[in-house]
Design a protein around this motif. Sequence first.
Motif, PDB file in Angstrom:
ATOM      1  N   THR A  35       0.824  -1.204   0.000  1.00 33.40           N
ATOM      2  CA  THR A  35       0.000   0.000   0.000  1.00 33.40           C
ATOM      3  C   THR A  35       0.862   1.259   0.000  1.00 33.40           C
ATOM      4  O   THR A  35       0.591   2.237  -0.706  1.00 33.40           O
ATOM      5  CB  THR A  35      -0.928  -0.005   1.225  1.00 33.40           C
ATOM      6  OG1 THR A  35      -1.709  -1.192   1.222  1.00 33.40           O
ATOM      7  CG2 THR A  35      -1.848   1.204   1.228  1.00 33.40           C
TER       8      THR A  35
ATOM      9  N   ASN B 298       2.386   1.710  -3.463  1.00 36.60           N
ATOM     10  CA  ASN B 298       1.382   2.215  -4.391  1.00 36.60           C
ATOM     11  C   ASN B 298       1.114   3.702  -4.155  1.00 36.60           C
ATOM     12  O   ASN B 298       0.901   4.476  -5.105  1.00 36.60           O
ATOM     13  CB  ASN B 298       0.075   1.449  -4.248  1.00 36.60           C
ATOM     14  CG  ASN B 298       0.124   0.104  -4.959  1.00 36.60           C
ATOM     15  OD1 ASN B 298       0.965  -0.088  -5.845  1.00 36.60           O
ATOM     16  ND2 ASN B 298      -0.759  -0.806  -4.585  1.00 36.60           N
ATOM     17  N   LEU B 299       1.110   4.097  -2.871  1.00 37.93           N
ATOM     18  CA  LEU B 299       0.868   5.496  -2.556  1.00 37.93           C
ATOM     19  C   LEU B 299       1.990   6.375  -3.094  1.00 37.93           C
ATOM     20  O   LEU B 299       1.746   7.433  -3.686  1.00 37.93           O
ATOM     21  CB  LEU B 299       0.724   5.665  -1.041  1.00 37.93           C
ATOM     22  CG  LEU B 299       0.432   7.072  -0.543  1.00 37.93           C
ATOM     23  CD1 LEU B 299      -0.893   7.577  -1.133  1.00 37.93           C
ATOM     24  CD2 LEU B 299       0.372   7.100   0.987  1.00 37.93           C
ATOM     25  N   ARG B 300       3.249   5.924  -2.897  1.00 39.24           N
ATOM     26  CA  ARG B 300       4.398   6.696  -3.418  1.00 39.24           C
ATOM     27  C   ARG B 300       4.351   6.765  -4.935  1.00 39.24           C
ATOM     28  O   ARG B 300       4.654   7.791  -5.560  1.00 39.24           O
ATOM     29  CB  ARG B 300       5.699   6.056  -2.938  1.00 39.24           C
ATOM     30  CG  ARG B 300       5.959   6.236  -1.445  1.00 39.24           C
ATOM     31  CD  ARG B 300       7.422   5.942  -1.102  1.00 39.24           C
ATOM     32  NE  ARG B 300       7.786   4.591  -1.450  1.00 39.24           N
ATOM     33  CZ  ARG B 300       7.662   3.552  -0.632  1.00 39.24           C
ATOM     34  NH1 ARG B 300       7.157   3.737   0.586  1.00 39.24           N
ATOM     35  NH2 ARG B 300       8.024   2.350  -1.009  1.00 39.24           N
ATOM     36  N   ARG B 301       3.981   5.637  -5.556  1.00 39.78           N
ATOM     37  CA  ARG B 301       3.904   5.599  -7.017  1.00 39.78           C
ATOM     38  C   ARG B 301       2.843   6.570  -7.530  1.00 39.78           C
ATOM     39  O   ARG B 301       3.064   7.290  -8.529  1.00 39.78           O
ATOM     40  CB  ARG B 301       3.580   4.171  -7.465  1.00 39.78           C
ATOM     41  CG  ARG B 301       3.544   4.003  -8.961  1.00 39.78           C
ATOM     42  CD  ARG B 301       3.227   2.568  -9.283  1.00 39.78           C
ATOM     43  NE  ARG B 301       3.116   2.373 -10.707  1.00 39.78           N
ATOM     44  CZ  ARG B 301       2.749   1.222 -11.291  1.00 39.78           C
ATOM     45  NH1 ARG B 301       2.477   0.177 -10.538  1.00 39.78           N
ATOM     46  NH2 ARG B 301       2.678   1.138 -12.602  1.00 39.78           N
ATOM     47  N   SER B 302       1.691   6.600  -6.840  1.00 43.42           N
ATOM     48  CA  SER B 302       0.625   7.510  -7.245  1.00 43.42           C
ATOM     49  C   SER B 302       1.056   8.957  -7.085  1.00 43.42           C
ATOM     50  O   SER B 302       0.788   9.823  -7.936  1.00 43.42           O
ATOM     51  CB  SER B 302      -0.628   7.239  -6.421  1.00 43.42           C
ATOM     52  OG  SER B 302      -1.092   5.928  -6.623  1.00 43.42           O
ATOM     53  N   LEU B 303       1.766   9.240  -5.971  1.00 38.39           N
ATOM     54  CA  LEU B 303       2.232  10.609  -5.743  1.00 38.39           C
ATOM     55  C   LEU B 303       3.233  11.036  -6.810  1.00 38.39           C
ATOM     56  O   LEU B 303       3.195  12.166  -7.318  1.00 38.39           O
ATOM     57  CB  LEU B 303       2.849  10.721  -4.356  1.00 38.39           C
ATOM     58  CG  LEU B 303       1.869  10.622  -3.173  1.00 38.39           C
ATOM     59  CD1 LEU B 303       2.639  10.597  -1.853  1.00 38.39           C
ATOM     60  CD2 LEU B 303       0.884  11.780  -3.202  1.00 38.39           C
ATOM     61  N   CYS B 304       4.127  10.133  -7.180  1.00 37.94           N
ATOM     62  CA  CYS B 304       5.122  10.450  -8.226  1.00 37.94           C
ATOM     63  C   CYS B 304       4.435  10.711  -9.563  1.00 37.94           C
ATOM     64  O   CYS B 304       4.792  11.623 -10.319  1.00 37.94           O
ATOM     65  CB  CYS B 304       6.124   9.309  -8.363  1.00 37.94           C
ATOM     66  SG  CYS B 304       7.244   9.171  -6.961  1.00 37.94           S
ATOM     67  N   LYS B 305       3.425   9.881  -9.878  1.00 38.34           N
ATOM     68  CA  LYS B 305       2.701  10.040 -11.135  1.00 38.34           C
ATOM     69  C   LYS B 305       1.977  11.372 -11.178  1.00 38.34           C
ATOM     70  O   LYS B 305       1.997  12.100 -12.184  1.00 38.34           O
ATOM     71  CB  LYS B 305       1.716   8.892 -11.295  1.00 38.34           C
ATOM     72  CG  LYS B 305       0.992   8.900 -12.626  1.00 38.34           C
ATOM     73  CD  LYS B 305       0.095   7.678 -12.735  1.00 38.34           C
ATOM     74  CE  LYS B 305      -0.646   7.695 -14.066  1.00 38.34           C
ATOM     75  NZ  LYS B 305      -1.536   6.509 -14.199  1.00 38.34           N
ATOM     76  N   GLU B 306       1.340  11.733 -10.046  1.00 37.51           N
ATOM     77  CA  GLU B 306       0.642  13.010  -9.995  1.00 37.51           C
ATOM     78  C   GLU B 306       1.626  14.172 -10.116  1.00 37.51           C
ATOM     79  O   GLU B 306       1.344  15.200 -10.749  1.00 37.51           O
ATOM     80  CB  GLU B 306      -0.141  13.117  -8.688  1.00 37.51           C
ATOM     81  CG  GLU B 306      -1.346  12.175  -8.618  1.00 37.51           C
ATOM     82  CD  GLU B 306      -2.060  12.277  -7.300  1.00 37.51           C
ATOM     83  OE1 GLU B 306      -1.608  13.070  -6.439  1.00 37.51           O
ATOM     84  OE2 GLU B 306      -3.072  11.563  -7.100  1.00 37.51           O
ATOM     85  N   GLU B 307       2.793  14.002  -9.490  1.00 46.07           N
ATOM     86  CA  GLU B 307       3.793  15.070  -9.554  1.00 46.07           C
ATOM     87  C   GLU B 307       4.279  15.278 -10.992  1.00 46.07           C
ATOM     88  O   GLU B 307       4.444  16.410 -11.464  1.00 46.07           O
ATOM     89  CB  GLU B 307       4.955  14.712  -8.637  1.00 46.07           C
ATOM     90  CG  GLU B 307       5.993  15.825  -8.547  1.00 46.07           C
ATOM     91  CD  GLU B 307       7.103  15.453  -7.573  1.00 46.07           C
ATOM     92  OE1 GLU B 307       8.046  16.238  -7.451  1.00 46.07           O
ATOM     93  OE2 GLU B 307       7.003  14.381  -6.918  1.00 46.07           O
TER      94      GLU B 307
ATOM     95  N   GLU C 280       2.594  14.565 -13.723  1.00 47.71           N
ATOM     96  CA  GLU C 280       1.510  15.171 -14.493  1.00 47.71           C
ATOM     97  C   GLU C 280       1.408  16.661 -14.214  1.00 47.71           C
ATOM     98  O   GLU C 280       1.172  17.469 -15.126  1.00 47.71           O
ATOM     99  CB  GLU C 280       0.193  14.465 -14.151  1.00 47.71           C
ATOM    100  CG  GLU C 280       0.119  13.044 -14.682  1.00 47.71           C
ATOM    101  CD  GLU C 280      -1.169  12.352 -14.286  1.00 47.71           C
ATOM    102  OE1 GLU C 280      -1.913  12.958 -13.461  1.00 47.71           O
ATOM    103  OE2 GLU C 280      -1.423  11.227 -14.757  1.00 47.71           O
TER     104      GLU C 280
END
Length: 206
Positions: free
Chosen positions: A180, A183-192, A194
Amino acid sequence: MKRKTKRIIPQATQDDTEDTVRGYLHQDLLLRCDCKGLNRTIGFKWQITMKKEFCYLNSSSGDNTCTRPIETFKNVNIDNCSIRLTNITEEDNGTYVCLFTSKIYTRNIVHLKVNMTSLPPDSTTSNPVPGPSTSTGARTWVYFPTIAIAAVLLLFGCILTVLCKQRRNLPWMEMNQEYTSWNLRRSLCKEEKEMTFINDEHDGKP
């Protein structure tokens, strides 16, 4: 002047029981006398009229004029005034009277008839010597510790099972937490990324 007359208190009614007991030659025989509520100060007394002898025994004074051995149970149970005759013979034929006072004066009369044949070896005596009684409350006290021990063991087993399950589930829970977090770090990196791309377009950077 009137004279005071002394009031006479009537005596309690006498209660008699009478029975005939048959025994075999050389048998040990119990002559029962249940004296529950016995007046311990007075005690109990047996008057015995045998074939060739008259004798008595008195529990309060300890007197015993009988020549043959007679066993009492007053040291085991004060409410048991029974006596036991060992190795009975023809001479023991007679009348045995147990006298005692509880709420009323009581006489238990026993007529002993001795059968001149020996007791068959496969037979058991019809009136065994009284021993300590085994009541429902006593059995309850015997069963209670067993039930308590079984309950404690069962509770300990349940606790141990829960701890083992928690221990087996711990690595899986830790793995889920790590997954979890990743996944949270990955989502944050992706948002950053974008957000960076949007800002670059807004600034006109190719």
